[in-house]
Design an enzyme around this catalytic site. Structure first.
Site, PDB file in Angstrom:
ATOM      1  CE1 TYR A   2      -4.078  -1.863   5.041  1.00 27.08           C
ATOM      2  CE2 TYR A   2      -3.254   0.282   4.355  1.00 27.08           C
ATOM      3  CZ  TYR A   2      -3.700  -0.987   4.044  1.00 27.08           C
ATOM      4  OH  TYR A   2      -3.728  -1.385   2.734  1.00 27.08           O
ATOM      5  CE  LYS A  61      -1.809  -4.406   3.479  1.00 27.05           C
ATOM      6  NZ  LYS A  61      -2.165  -5.692   2.873  1.00 27.05           N
ATOM      7  CB  SER A  92      -0.842  -0.019   1.277  1.00 24.82           C
ATOM      8  OG  SER A  92      -1.468   1.215   1.457  1.00 24.82           O
TER       9      SER A  92
END
Ligand code: UFG
Length: 328
Positions: A141, A145, A117
């Protein structure tokens, strides 16, 4: 035909990739626990129901099949929620992903395409952001990643495991057929929520943050059509199978739109008034994320087909109109 295991293949991006794989002569096997995906999105495709945290089921599947590569879309994706519930994100996006990787290694499956991402960059120092920019995520988040990308680099050194990390900017739009598209419960993403405001006069979209250092004070994002993302996955897969190298690519359009510009695009495309209300900043949100996708264009031969925001929004609108009738 080469079999590709697509974890999270019944979700938004996965279901578009499954169709692109089939069109290119691969045999996708979908592996999804249907916690956020939809059986209807993959009607006509082989679906195995299971979790990426289930080592035994994965090993059994790898024993029975000749899987050439795994593509992993089974991930939690909401930046705001990850700030409130970090362990939920570390558990799924890191711990269970490690279990999946262990099952692959123990079963001799050594090729992996990872849904990474733009959130790995955090507040970028250079815009458009190149792949070799500093990775400094601002949300749990984004850290999940980043961590998995680091794990993949370690595996590249320790074994014959090779992977491609694809760093998506903001996936948007829907399959032009109108059969599949974006649907999250609860929905937190900008474009589907602006569509909701277009359909329901009583709903007003909250604009999270109006004092960012951007042209109108709202956050800037690079919206990339989900079918363009799907094409990039197939190209990355073919490169990985051929060249056997661990790589990372940005996938975006290279142009940024503010939240207010997105709202204006939906108003233009739908011809409807959009109720909006200014709200405080959402924790974890960087001000501006715009991709340099030169590497994907050059090395993968990737050519995004939906360059205009309005054309992306049009496909999303077709899907939204249809999904309400279908009840997703
Ligand atoms: N936003 C609003 N109001 C809303 C929802 C969103 O103003 O009701 C704003 C957000 O603050 C942000 C922008 O719209 O500035 C886009 O927000 P989304 O929630 O649609 O998407 P994000 O940029 O937060 O995240 C998405 C994916 C991530 C991915 C990221 C990459 O959910 O998985 O794009 O840029 F990492």
């Amino acid at each position: 035909m080469r079999e590709i295991l697509v974890t999270g293949g019944a979700g938004y991006i996965g279901s578009h990739v499954v169709r692109a794989l089939e069109a290119r002569g691969f045999a996708p096997v979908i592996y999804d626990n249907l916690s956020t995906g939809f059986r209807d999105f993959v009607r006509g495709f082989e679906l195995v129901q299971g979790s990426i945290g289930d080592y035994e089921t994965l090993c059994a599947l790898f024993r029975e099949r000749e899987i050439a590569c795994v593509m992993n879309f089974a991930s939690f994706i909401a930046v705001g929620e990850s700030v409130e519930l970090p362990l939920r994100y570390y558990e799924n996006n890191v711990s269970r992903t490690v279990t999946l990787l262990r099952a692959m290694l123990d079963s001799g499956v050594k090729r992996f395409i990872f849904s990474s991402s733009a959130a790995v960059y955090g507040e970028p120092e250079i815009v458009p952001i190149p792949e070799d920019a500093r990775l400094c995520p601002t949300s749990p988040y984004g850290r999940t990643k980043h961590f998995v990308e680091e794990i993949l680099r370690d595996l590249d050194v320790s074994s014959e495991f090779r992977s491609v990390s694809l760093r998506y900017f903001n996936a948007a739009g829907a399959h032009p057929s109108g059969e599949i598209g974006e649907s999250h419960v609860p929905e937190t993403h900008l474009i589907p929520l602006v569509m909701r405001a277009a359909m329901d006069e009583s709903y007003r979209i909250k604009v999270f943050g109006t004092d960012y250092d951007t042209r109108d004070g709202t956050c800037v994002r690079d919206y990339i059509h989900v079918n363009d993302l799907a094409d990039a996955h197939v190209l990355a897969l073919e490169k990985l199978l051929e060249e056997d190298r661990t790589l990372a690519y940005n996938l975006g359009n290279g142009s940024g739109f503010t939240v207010r510009e997105v709202i204006e695009s939906v108003r233009r495309v739908t011809g409807r008034a959009i109720g909006q209300i200014d709200a405080p900043r959402r924790p974890g949100d960087p001000a501006s994320l715009i991709a340099s996708s030169d590497r994907a264009v050059k090395e993968l031969g990737w050519k995004p087909r939906y360059a205009e925001l309005d054309s992306i929004v049009e496909t999303a609108w077709r899907w939204e109109s249809r999904r309400l009738r279908k009840g997703y």
